[in-house]
Motif scaffolding. Structure first.
Motif, PDB file in Angstrom:
ATOM      1  N   LEU A   8     -60.848 -33.384 -37.058  1.00 31.86           N
ATOM      2  CA  LEU A   8     -62.065 -33.422 -37.857  1.00 31.86           C
ATOM      3  C   LEU A   8     -62.532 -34.870 -37.939  1.00 31.86           C
ATOM      4  CD1 LEU A   8     -64.174 -32.223 -39.798  1.00 31.86           C
ATOM      5  CD2 LEU A   8     -62.469 -32.451 -41.633  1.00 31.86           C
ATOM      6  N   VAL A   9     -63.716 -35.140 -37.406  1.00 31.99           N
ATOM      7  CA  VAL A   9     -64.290 -36.484 -37.470  1.00 31.99           C
ATOM      8  C   VAL A   9     -65.467 -36.394 -38.424  1.00 31.99           C
ATOM      9  CG1 VAL A   9     -65.122 -38.472 -36.169  1.00 31.99           C
ATOM     10  CG2 VAL A   9     -63.572 -36.824 -35.064  1.00 31.99           C
ATOM     11  N   GLU A  10     -65.227 -36.794 -39.665  1.00 32.09           N
ATOM     12  CA  GLU A  10     -66.182 -36.609 -40.760  1.00 32.09           C
ATOM     13  C   GLU A  10     -65.998 -37.737 -41.775  1.00 32.09           C
ATOM     14  OE1 GLU A  10     -68.860 -35.857 -42.994  1.00 32.09           O
ATOM     15  OE2 GLU A  10     -68.669 -33.974 -41.886  1.00 32.09           O
ATOM     16  N   ASP A  11     -67.057 -38.487 -42.045  1.00 33.60           N
ATOM     17  CA  ASP A  11     -66.959 -39.608 -42.980  1.00 33.60           C
ATOM     18  C   ASP A  11     -67.215 -39.207 -44.431  1.00 33.60           C
ATOM     19  OD1 ASP A  11     -69.684 -39.203 -42.234  1.00 33.60           O
ATOM     20  OD2 ASP A  11     -70.185 -41.180 -43.005  1.00 33.60           O
ATOM     21  N   PHE A  35     -60.405 -37.977 -39.270  1.00 31.01           N
ATOM     22  CA  PHE A  35     -60.772 -39.365 -39.018  1.00 31.01           C
ATOM     23  C   PHE A  35     -62.142 -39.607 -39.637  1.00 31.01           C
ATOM     24  CE2 PHE A  35     -57.836 -38.036 -35.817  1.00 31.01           C
ATOM     25  CZ  PHE A  35     -56.956 -39.107 -35.728  1.00 31.01           C
ATOM     26  N   VAL A  36     -62.343 -40.793 -40.200  1.00 31.92           N
ATOM     27  CA  VAL A  36     -63.610 -41.092 -40.868  1.00 31.92           C
ATOM     28  C   VAL A  36     -64.599 -41.783 -39.941  1.00 31.92           C
ATOM     29  CG1 VAL A  36     -62.616 -41.145 -43.174  1.00 31.92           C
ATOM     30  CG2 VAL A  36     -62.755 -43.258 -41.847  1.00 31.92           C
ATOM     31  N   ASN A  37     -64.168 -42.120 -38.722  1.00 31.90           N
ATOM     32  CA  ASN A  37     -65.085 -42.727 -37.754  1.00 31.90           C
ATOM     33  C   ASN A  37     -64.654 -42.374 -36.336  1.00 31.90           C
ATOM     34  OD1 ASN A  37     -63.190 -44.807 -36.792  1.00 31.90           O
ATOM     35  ND2 ASN A  37     -63.494 -45.719 -38.819  1.00 31.90           N
ATOM     36  N   LEU A  65     -66.971 -32.422 -34.978  1.00 29.71           N
ATOM     37  CA  LEU A  65     -67.538 -33.758 -34.904  1.00 29.71           C
ATOM     38  C   LEU A  65     -68.879 -33.857 -35.609  1.00 29.71           C
ATOM     39  CD1 LEU A  65     -67.443 -36.626 -33.635  1.00 29.71           C
ATOM     40  CD2 LEU A  65     -68.307 -35.604 -31.516  1.00 29.71           C
ATOM     41  N   ASP A  66     -68.935 -34.703 -36.616  1.00 34.09           N
ATOM     42  CA  ASP A  66     -70.197 -34.988 -37.294  1.00 34.09           C
ATOM     43  C   ASP A  66     -71.024 -35.914 -36.403  1.00 34.09           C
ATOM     44  OD1 ASP A  66     -72.142 -35.069 -39.270  1.00 34.09           O
ATOM     45  OD2 ASP A  66     -71.053 -36.451 -40.562  1.00 34.09           O
ATOM     46  N   ILE A  67     -72.326 -35.906 -36.568  1.00 32.17           N
ATOM     47  CA  ILE A  67     -73.196 -36.788 -35.782  1.00 32.17           C
ATOM     48  C   ILE A  67     -73.315 -38.153 -36.437  1.00 32.17           C
ATOM     49  CG2 ILE A  67     -75.562 -37.216 -35.012  1.00 32.17           C
ATOM     50  CD1 ILE A  67     -75.855 -34.224 -34.577  1.00 32.17           C
ATOM     51  N   LYS A  68     -73.623 -38.134 -37.715  1.00 36.51           N
ATOM     52  CA  LYS A  68     -73.884 -39.387 -38.429  1.00 36.51           C
ATOM     53  C   LYS A  68     -72.580 -39.965 -38.958  1.00 36.51           C
ATOM     54  CE  LYS A  68     -78.552 -38.075 -39.565  1.00 36.51           C
ATOM     55  NZ  LYS A  68     -78.857 -36.674 -39.488  1.00 36.51           N
ATOM     56  N   LEU A  69     -72.066 -40.949 -38.227  1.00 29.31           N
ATOM     57  CA  LEU A  69     -70.818 -41.607 -38.575  1.00 29.31           C
ATOM     58  C   LEU A  69     -71.050 -43.109 -38.645  1.00 29.31           C
ATOM     59  CD1 LEU A  69     -68.556 -39.679 -36.039  1.00 29.31           C
ATOM     60  CD2 LEU A  69     -68.518 -39.404 -38.528  1.00 29.31           C
TER      61      LEU A  69
END
Length: 152
Positions: A8-11, A35-37, A65-69
């Motif tokens: 999970l890539v999410e800030d 992961f936050v970035n 995966l989030d877009i806005k990181l």
């Protein structure tokens, strides 16, 4: 069935907690690695530790995966994942708040397997995450992996 590692890539801490809770509250076991970035996620996937193929460092079966990181955005990370032999086959789901047509198109153009817009309502968000997990873990056939990439 062996637990699936889900990256999970999410800030956003609130979104990450909601996603993790939804993923962990199903009958199918998984391990969420957050992961936050994008930079730290790519280090996990492609860095020295990943190359050493340590047992506590498995490749994920799926990446959310989030877009806005902060720093590198999700699209840039997606491109790096898709161009690396070890990670190019991992299913990547863009999970974001953006409904913009150009961002949806860009996600698929860069190699996303799916693009999901995060609903505003808590129960809808939770239901989408559970449906997503059930599809990718129970319905879809994933390649067998080891830390070197696909098994021969």
């Amino acid at each position: 069935m062996e637990p699936v590692v889900i990256m999970l890539v999410e800030d956003n801490d609130d979104h990450a907690e909601l996603i993790s809770d939804a993923l962990n509250n199903t009958i199918v076991a998984n391990r969420v690695v957050r992961f936050v970035n994008a930079e730290s996620a790519l280090e996990y996937l492609h860095g020295e530790k990943a190359q050493a193929a340590e047992q506590d460092h498995p490749l994920p079966g799926m990446i959310l995966l989030d877009i806005k990181l902060p720093g590198m955005d999700g699209f840039q990370m997606l491109r790096k994942v898709r161009t690396h032999d070890r990670t190019k086959r991992i299913p990547v789901v863009m999970l974001t708040t953006s409904k913009r047509d150009e961002e949806i198109a860009k996600g698929y153009e860069y190699g996303a397997n799916s693009y999901i817009v995060k609903p505003v309502k808590f129960e809808e968000f939770r239901a989408k995450i559970i449906d997503l997990k059930m599809y990718w873990v129970l319905t879809s056939e994933l390649p067998v992996r080891n830390n070197e990439g696909l098994k021969q």
